[in-house]
Design a protein around this motif. Structure first.
Motif, mmCIF file in Angstrom:
data_model
loop_
_atom_site.group_PDB
_atom_site.id
_atom_site.type_symbol
_atom_site.label_atom_id
_atom_site.label_comp_id
_atom_site.label_asym_id
_atom_site.label_seq_id
_atom_site.Cartn_x
_atom_site.Cartn_y
_atom_site.Cartn_z
ATOM 1 N N LEU A 2 32.711 19.282 -15.033
ATOM 2 C CA LEU A 2 31.650 20.293 -15.138
ATOM 3 C C LEU A 2 30.913 20.065 -16.455
ATOM 4 C CD1 LEU A 2 31.597 24.009 -14.324
ATOM 5 C CD2 LEU A 2 31.100 23.324 -16.674
ATOM 6 N N HIS A 3 29.587 19.988 -16.384
ATOM 7 C CA HIS A 3 28.748 19.830 -17.565
ATOM 8 C C HIS A 3 28.137 21.194 -17.880
ATOM 9 C CE1 HIS A 3 28.955 15.461 -16.913
ATOM 10 N NE2 HIS A 3 28.888 15.790 -15.627
ATOM 11 N N ASN A 4 28.470 21.727 -19.023
ATOM 12 C CA ASN A 4 27.935 23.047 -19.390
ATOM 13 C C ASN A 4 26.803 22.858 -20.399
ATOM 14 O OD1 ASN A 4 27.434 25.685 -19.922
ATOM 15 N ND2 ASN A 4 29.414 26.146 -20.854
ATOM 16 N N PHE A 5 25.585 23.122 -19.946
ATOM 17 C CA PHE A 5 24.390 23.021 -20.786
ATOM 18 C C PHE A 5 24.239 24.387 -21.427
ATOM 19 C CE2 PHE A 5 19.755 23.018 -21.358
ATOM 20 C CZ PHE A 5 19.513 21.735 -21.811
ATOM 21 N N GLY A 6 24.885 24.575 -22.604
ATOM 22 C CA GLY A 6 25.035 25.959 -23.028
ATOM 23 C C GLY A 6 24.868 26.227 -24.510
ATOM 24 N N SER A 7 24.575 27.475 -24.796
ATOM 25 C CA SER A 7 24.364 27.942 -26.169
ATOM 26 C C SER A 7 25.656 27.934 -26.976
ATOM 27 C CB SER A 7 23.833 29.375 -26.128
ATOM 28 O OG SER A 7 24.750 30.196 -25.426
ATOM 29 N N SER A 54 32.580 19.399 -20.104
ATOM 30 C CA SER A 54 31.848 18.709 -21.170
ATOM 31 C C SER A 54 30.714 19.639 -21.598
ATOM 32 C CB SER A 54 31.295 17.394 -20.622
ATOM 33 O OG SER A 54 30.449 16.798 -21.575
ATOM 34 N N HIS A 55 30.683 19.971 -22.881
ATOM 35 C CA HIS A 55 29.650 20.895 -23.355
ATOM 36 C C HIS A 55 28.448 20.125 -23.892
ATOM 37 C CE1 HIS A 55 28.488 25.008 -24.523
ATOM 38 N NE2 HIS A 55 27.719 24.352 -25.375
ATOM 39 N N TRP A 56 27.244 20.542 -23.491
ATOM 40 C CA TRP A 56 25.987 19.983 -24.007
ATOM 41 C C TRP A 56 25.341 21.076 -24.843
ATOM 42 C CZ3 TRP A 56 23.780 15.108 -22.507
ATOM 43 C CH2 TRP A 56 24.623 14.373 -21.665
ATOM 44 N N LEU A 70 35.796 24.018 -30.392
ATOM 45 C CA LEU A 70 35.693 23.713 -28.957
ATOM 46 C C LEU A 70 36.561 22.506 -28.607
ATOM 47 C CD1 LEU A 70 31.837 24.185 -28.418
ATOM 48 C CD2 LEU A 70 33.650 25.605 -27.451
ATOM 49 N N ALA A 71 36.478 21.480 -29.455
ATOM 50 C CA ALA A 71 37.248 20.253 -29.193
ATOM 51 C C ALA A 71 38.749 20.551 -29.217
ATOM 52 C CB ALA A 71 36.894 19.191 -30.230
ATOM 53 N N ASP A 72 39.192 21.356 -30.177
ATOM 54 C CA ASP A 72 40.622 21.676 -30.284
ATOM 55 C C ASP A 72 41.129 22.389 -29.028
ATOM 56 O OD1 ASP A 72 40.626 20.558 -32.750
ATOM 57 O OD2 ASP A 72 40.630 22.446 -33.867
ATOM 58 N N ALA A 73 40.233 23.121 -28.385
ATOM 59 C CA ALA A 73 40.627 23.843 -27.175
ATOM 60 C C ALA A 73 40.621 22.947 -25.938
ATOM 61 C CB ALA A 73 39.691 25.027 -26.954
ATOM 62 N N GLU A 76 35.242 18.764 -23.999
ATOM 63 C CA GLU A 76 34.660 17.465 -24.347
ATOM 64 C C GLU A 76 33.353 17.746 -25.117
ATOM 65 O OE1 GLU A 76 35.107 14.015 -23.970
ATOM 66 O OE2 GLU A 76 33.188 14.102 -24.990
ATOM 67 N N VAL A 77 33.263 17.265 -26.373
ATOM 68 C CA VAL A 77 32.130 17.657 -27.228
ATOM 69 C C VAL A 77 31.230 16.482 -27.631
ATOM 70 C CG1 VAL A 77 33.269 19.715 -28.143
ATOM 71 C CG2 VAL A 77 33.535 17.523 -29.338
ATOM 72 N N THR A 78 31.354 15.359 -26.931
ATOM 73 C CA THR A 78 30.515 14.206 -27.261
ATOM 74 C C THR A 78 29.039 14.581 -27.311
ATOM 75 O OG1 THR A 78 32.087 12.883 -26.029
ATOM 76 C CG2 THR A 78 30.009 11.813 -26.571
ATOM 77 N N HIS A 79 28.626 15.501 -26.463
ATOM 78 C CA HIS A 79 27.204 15.833 -26.357
ATOM 79 C C HIS A 79 26.842 17.138 -27.076
ATOM 80 C CE1 HIS A 79 26.930 12.463 -23.673
ATOM 81 N NE2 HIS A 79 27.930 12.965 -22.964
ATOM 82 N N VAL A 80 27.692 17.547 -28.010
ATOM 83 C CA VAL A 80 27.306 18.651 -28.903
ATOM 84 C C VAL A 80 26.717 17.995 -30.150
ATOM 85 C CG1 VAL A 80 28.062 20.587 -30.306
ATOM 86 C CG2 VAL A 80 29.071 20.224 -28.043
#
Ligand code: RIB
Length: 304
Positions: A2-7, A54-56, A70-73, A76-80
């Motif tokens: 799931l890709h989350n495009f989020g605040s 994966s968070h964007w 977020l990463a510790d939880a 996936e934060v590659t796109h933050v």
């Protein structure tokens, strides 16, 4: 995936005896700063539930700790992306009944460009989920691109705006709305009963699955002619901030596991019930083990 495009927001939370009135100056009893934002909360909830997300997002460079959280939880934060603009932030009052009022400054959350959209669409694969809320820009083009790629779109139009009501919502597979958002989408008063709101949603979006969350009054799921009701679990709330986000994150994680809609609703309701018993947004999102344990206790008590 799931890709989350989020605040991603920094939440400044003030504990107050009542929500401030116009013209009033009110001293707060407690203050804390933490990670928030509907997008980040939903990603965190999904990861804590065991989901793959994966968070964007975009975050001010000085606030890299929020990305680490977020990463510790397990997100996936590659796109933050860390940027030079200030991060989004929220000023949140929480009163003695657990109710809140939020002022939002979008900051870096509304700096997405066509390049971000293209990057997401080049990484995502047909059958993946795209999750979005209404705290970031560039949603119309993102929805169209996701649809063309064969992604499943889940959307939470929060906070509700006229622009959100005009989005191509027919591209969405799944819509999460509360009473205010549902009323805004179908042009009914917020005081309308759940069935009227569900009927309006069915007429406007006949091919979209809808989850209508009503806080202490439970949640409804609707798809075509099918409706399911999930009562809320009996708890005394101290802070409802992030409860809707927790519900969505847990629902999506359970869905990713291939669980039935009833199971998704029940798990999500239990997670939200635990969330409202703690102060804060992301700080109050429970771990999966705690949710599973509370749910088995709930079932055991019902049988006893
Ligand atoms: O849904 C709760 C969230 O709304 C808070 O964390 C705040 O940042 C706002 O986005």
């Amino acid at each position: 995936m799931l890709h989350n495009f989020g605040s991603i927001n920094l939440d400044h939370v003030y504990r107050v005896p009542h929500l401030v009135h116009p013209g009033e100056t009110l001293a707060s009893r407690a203050y804390q700063v933490g990670l928030g934002g509907k997008g980040a909360n939903q990603s965190l909830a999904m990861a804590l539930a065991g989901g793959r997300v994966s968070h964007w997002g975009r975050l001010g460079r000085q606030d890299a700790w929020a990305r680490d959280r977020l990463a510790d939880a397990g997100v996936e934060v590659t796109h933050v992306e860390l940027v030079d603009e200030p991060s989004g932030h929220a000023i949140i009052q929480v009163d003695d009944h657990g109710e809140n009022a939020i002022i939002l400054h979008p900051g870096a959350n509304v700096g997405f460009s066509q390049g971000h959209r293209d990057a997401l669409c080049s990484v995502a694969q047909a059958g993946d989920w795209l999750l979005a809320q209404n705290e970031c820009n560039a949603l119309p083009a993102l929805f169209m691109c996701a649809r063309e790629l064969g992604l499943n779109i889940a959307f939470n139009p929060a906070p509700m705006t006229e622009e959100a009501a005009r989005l191509p919502l027919e591209t969405c597979q799944l819509l999460f709305v509360n009473r205010v958002e549902a009323a805004g989408l179908v042009g009914l008063p917020e005081s309308s009963d759940a069935q009227a709101l569900l009927e309006g949603l069915q007429q406007r979006l006949p091919d979209t699955e809808t989850v209508l969350t009503l806080g202490g009054a439970g949640a409804w799921y609707q798809s075509g002619g099918t409706q399911l009701y999930q009562p809320s679990l009996p708890v005394k709330p101290v802070d409802t901030t992030g409860a809707g986000d927790t519900f969505i994150g847990y629902f999506m994680a359970a869905r990713q596991e291939g669980r039935t809609v009833s199971d998704c609703l029940e798990l999500a309701a239990q997670a939200a019930a635990l969330c409202v018993q703690l102060f804060g947004a992301s700080e109050s999102i429970p771990h999966r083990a705690g949710v599973d344990h509370a749910l088995s206790q709930y079932h055991a008590n019902r049988l006893a």
